[in-house]
Design a protein around this motif. Sequence first.
Motif, short mmCIF file in Angstrom:
data_model
loop_
_atom_site.label_atom_id
_atom_site.label_comp_id
_atom_site.label_asym_id
_atom_site.label_seq_id
_atom_site.Cartn_x
_atom_site.Cartn_y
_atom_site.Cartn_z
N LEU A 182 0.84 -1.20 0.00
CA LEU A 182 0.00 0.00 0.00
C LEU A 182 0.87 1.24 0.00
O LEU A 182 1.86 1.31 0.73
CB LEU A 182 -0.89 0.02 1.25
CG LEU A 182 -1.86 -1.13 1.39
CD1 LEU A 182 -2.58 -1.04 2.73
CD2 LEU A 182 -2.87 -1.10 0.26
N LEU B 232 2.09 4.64 1.21
CA LEU B 232 1.97 5.34 2.49
C LEU B 232 2.35 6.81 2.37
O LEU B 232 2.43 7.51 3.38
CB LEU B 232 2.83 4.66 3.54
CG LEU B 232 2.47 3.20 3.84
CD1 LEU B 232 3.45 2.62 4.86
CD2 LEU B 232 1.05 3.09 4.36
N ASP B 233 2.57 7.27 1.16
CA ASP B 233 2.92 8.68 0.96
C ASP B 233 1.79 9.56 1.48
O ASP B 233 0.63 9.37 1.16
CB ASP B 233 3.16 8.98 -0.52
CG ASP B 233 4.32 8.18 -1.07
OD1 ASP B 233 5.20 7.78 -0.27
OD2 ASP B 233 4.33 7.93 -2.29
N GLY B 234 2.13 10.52 2.30
CA GLY B 234 1.16 11.48 2.80
C GLY B 234 0.32 10.97 3.96
O GLY B 234 -0.61 11.63 4.38
N CYS B 235 0.62 9.81 4.50
CA CYS B 235 -0.16 9.27 5.63
C CYS B 235 0.17 9.97 6.94
O CYS B 235 -0.65 9.99 7.85
CB CYS B 235 0.11 7.79 5.79
SG CYS B 235 -0.63 6.80 4.49
N TRP B 236 1.34 10.55 7.04
CA TRP B 236 1.73 11.23 8.27
C TRP B 236 2.71 12.33 7.93
O TRP B 236 3.34 12.34 6.89
CB TRP B 236 2.32 10.26 9.28
CG TRP B 236 3.63 9.65 8.82
CD1 TRP B 236 3.80 8.67 7.90
CD2 TRP B 236 4.94 10.03 9.24
NE1 TRP B 236 5.12 8.40 7.72
CE2 TRP B 236 5.86 9.22 8.53
CE3 TRP B 236 5.43 10.98 10.13
CZ2 TRP B 236 7.23 9.33 8.70
CZ3 TRP B 236 6.80 11.07 10.29
CH2 TRP B 236 7.67 10.26 9.59
N THR B 237 2.80 13.28 8.82
CA THR B 237 3.74 14.36 8.63
C THR B 237 4.73 14.32 9.77
O THR B 237 4.35 14.18 10.94
CB THR B 237 3.03 15.73 8.62
OG1 THR B 237 2.27 15.87 9.81
CG2 THR B 237 2.12 15.85 7.41
#
Length: 72
Positions: free
Chosen positions: A57, A59-64
Amino acid sequence: MASFCQLLEKRYGDQLDERGRQYIDFAVDGAKRLQVLINDLLTFSRVGRSDELRVLLPLDGCWTPRSPTSPS
């Protein structure tokens, strides 16, 4: 190990006193219980495993990321 202890008892049983036979019985019983425990642990370790297809999956942009000084 249980089989080995049983072979000892069979071969040398007539030379053992009651305490010696008791020790052999303890070793056989312990080895059998240990084998059950090992089998149960192996079964437990397989729980939830399957041969289903796994999908990666994005995961780009899922957390900062936060700086160490920023409040959580």
